[in-house]
Design a protein around this motif. Structure first.
Motif, PDB file in Angstrom:
ATOM      1  N   ASN A 174       0.801  -1.224   0.000  1.00  0.00           N
ATOM      2  CA  ASN A 174       0.000   0.000   0.000  1.00  0.00           C
ATOM      3  C   ASN A 174       0.836   1.277   0.000  1.00  0.00           C
ATOM      4  O   ASN A 174       0.288   2.363  -0.170  1.00  0.00           O
ATOM      5  N   HIS A 175       2.140   1.167   0.224  1.00  0.00           N
ATOM      6  CA  HIS A 175       2.991   2.354   0.209  1.00  0.00           C
ATOM      7  C   HIS A 175       3.119   2.897  -1.214  1.00  0.00           C
ATOM      8  O   HIS A 175       3.187   2.137  -2.173  1.00  0.00           O
ATOM      9  N   THR A 176       3.162   4.206  -1.316  1.00  0.00           N
ATOM     10  CA  THR A 176       3.329   4.838  -2.632  1.00  0.00           C
ATOM     11  C   THR A 176       4.811   4.890  -2.991  1.00  0.00           C
ATOM     12  O   THR A 176       5.683   4.737  -2.121  1.00  0.00           O
ATOM     13  N   LEU A 177       5.088   5.127  -4.250  1.00  0.00           N
ATOM     14  CA  LEU A 177       6.465   5.258  -4.712  1.00  0.00           C
ATOM     15  C   LEU A 177       7.157   6.414  -3.990  1.00  0.00           C
ATOM     16  O   LEU A 177       8.310   6.301  -3.581  1.00  0.00           O
ATOM     17  N   LYS A 178       6.437   7.500  -3.796  1.00  0.00           N
ATOM     18  CA  LYS A 178       6.996   8.654  -3.086  1.00  0.00           C
ATOM     19  C   LYS A 178       7.381   8.266  -1.652  1.00  0.00           C
ATOM     20  O   LYS A 178       8.462   8.617  -1.177  1.00  0.00           O
ATOM     21  N   GLU A 179       6.506   7.535  -0.976  1.00  0.00           N
ATOM     22  CA  GLU A 179       6.802   7.097   0.392  1.00  0.00           C
ATOM     23  C   GLU A 179       8.037   6.195   0.427  1.00  0.00           C
ATOM     24  O   GLU A 179       8.873   6.319   1.329  1.00  0.00           O
ATOM     25  N   LEU A 180       8.155   5.303  -0.565  1.00  0.00           N
ATOM     26  CA  LEU A 180       9.328   4.424  -0.623  1.00  0.00           C
ATOM     27  C   LEU A 180      10.611   5.223  -0.796  1.00  0.00           C
ATOM     28  O   LEU A 180      11.605   4.968  -0.118  1.00  0.00           O
ATOM     29  N   ARG A 202      17.544   0.731  -7.411  1.00  0.00           N
ATOM     30  CA  ARG A 202      17.706   0.471  -8.850  1.00  0.00           C
ATOM     31  C   ARG A 202      16.360   0.169  -9.508  1.00  0.00           C
ATOM     32  O   ARG A 202      16.098   0.618 -10.626  1.00  0.00           O
ATOM     33  N   ASP A 203      15.489  -0.586  -8.825  1.00  0.00           N
ATOM     34  CA  ASP A 203      14.152  -0.867  -9.344  1.00  0.00           C
ATOM     35  C   ASP A 203      13.373   0.427  -9.560  1.00  0.00           C
ATOM     36  O   ASP A 203      12.701   0.604 -10.582  1.00  0.00           O
ATOM     37  N   ILE A 204      13.467   1.315  -8.592  1.00  0.00           N
ATOM     38  CA  ILE A 204      12.737   2.585  -8.676  1.00  0.00           C
ATOM     39  C   ILE A 204      13.288   3.440  -9.810  1.00  0.00           C
ATOM     40  O   ILE A 204      12.536   3.991 -10.611  1.00  0.00           O
TER      41      ILE A 204
END
Length: 112
Positions: A48-54, A82-84
């Motif tokens: 449920n975490h967003t990309l921004k939160e990650l 690296r994935d991001i």
């Protein structure tokens, strides 16, 4: 043979990652070794975490990987910096030349 070694030798084919980490942590605590990185805790997120939160979590902790867990703390996956980056930046085919060749063969349908 220590209790941890006995446990691992008996259950190495069926042990979950979570059980392995718990066993190692218990062994290190029993031996008084608090210098191991595993003793500092694992940084985790949920689906449920967003990309921004990650990105903010990775930056705040100064780490390059975060574990994805379910509601019960069971490991579901791993996301790396690296994935991001690969999701945000397109790398044309051959961009790195042969730099990564031979490191790990990629499937034919693989796309960065």
């Amino acid at each position: 043979m220590s209790n941890l070694q006995s446990f691992l030798s008996l259950y190495f084919r069926s042990i979950t990652t979570k059980n392995f980490l718990v066993s190692v942590r218990e062994h290190l605590e029993k031996c008084g070794d608090t210098s191991a990185p595993i003793m500092s805790g694992v940084i985790a997120c949920t689906k449920n975490h967003t990309l921004k939160e990650l990105i903010l979590m990775l930056d705040a902790e100064k780490i390059h990987r975060i574990y994805v867990v379910d509601d019960f703390g069971n490991l579901e996956g791993l996301i790396t910096l690296r994935d991001i980056i690969a999701r945000l930046v397109h790398e044309p085919s051959g961009y790195f030349g042969d730099f990564f060749d031979g490191v790990m063969p990629l499937p034919e349908n693989y796309r960065v």
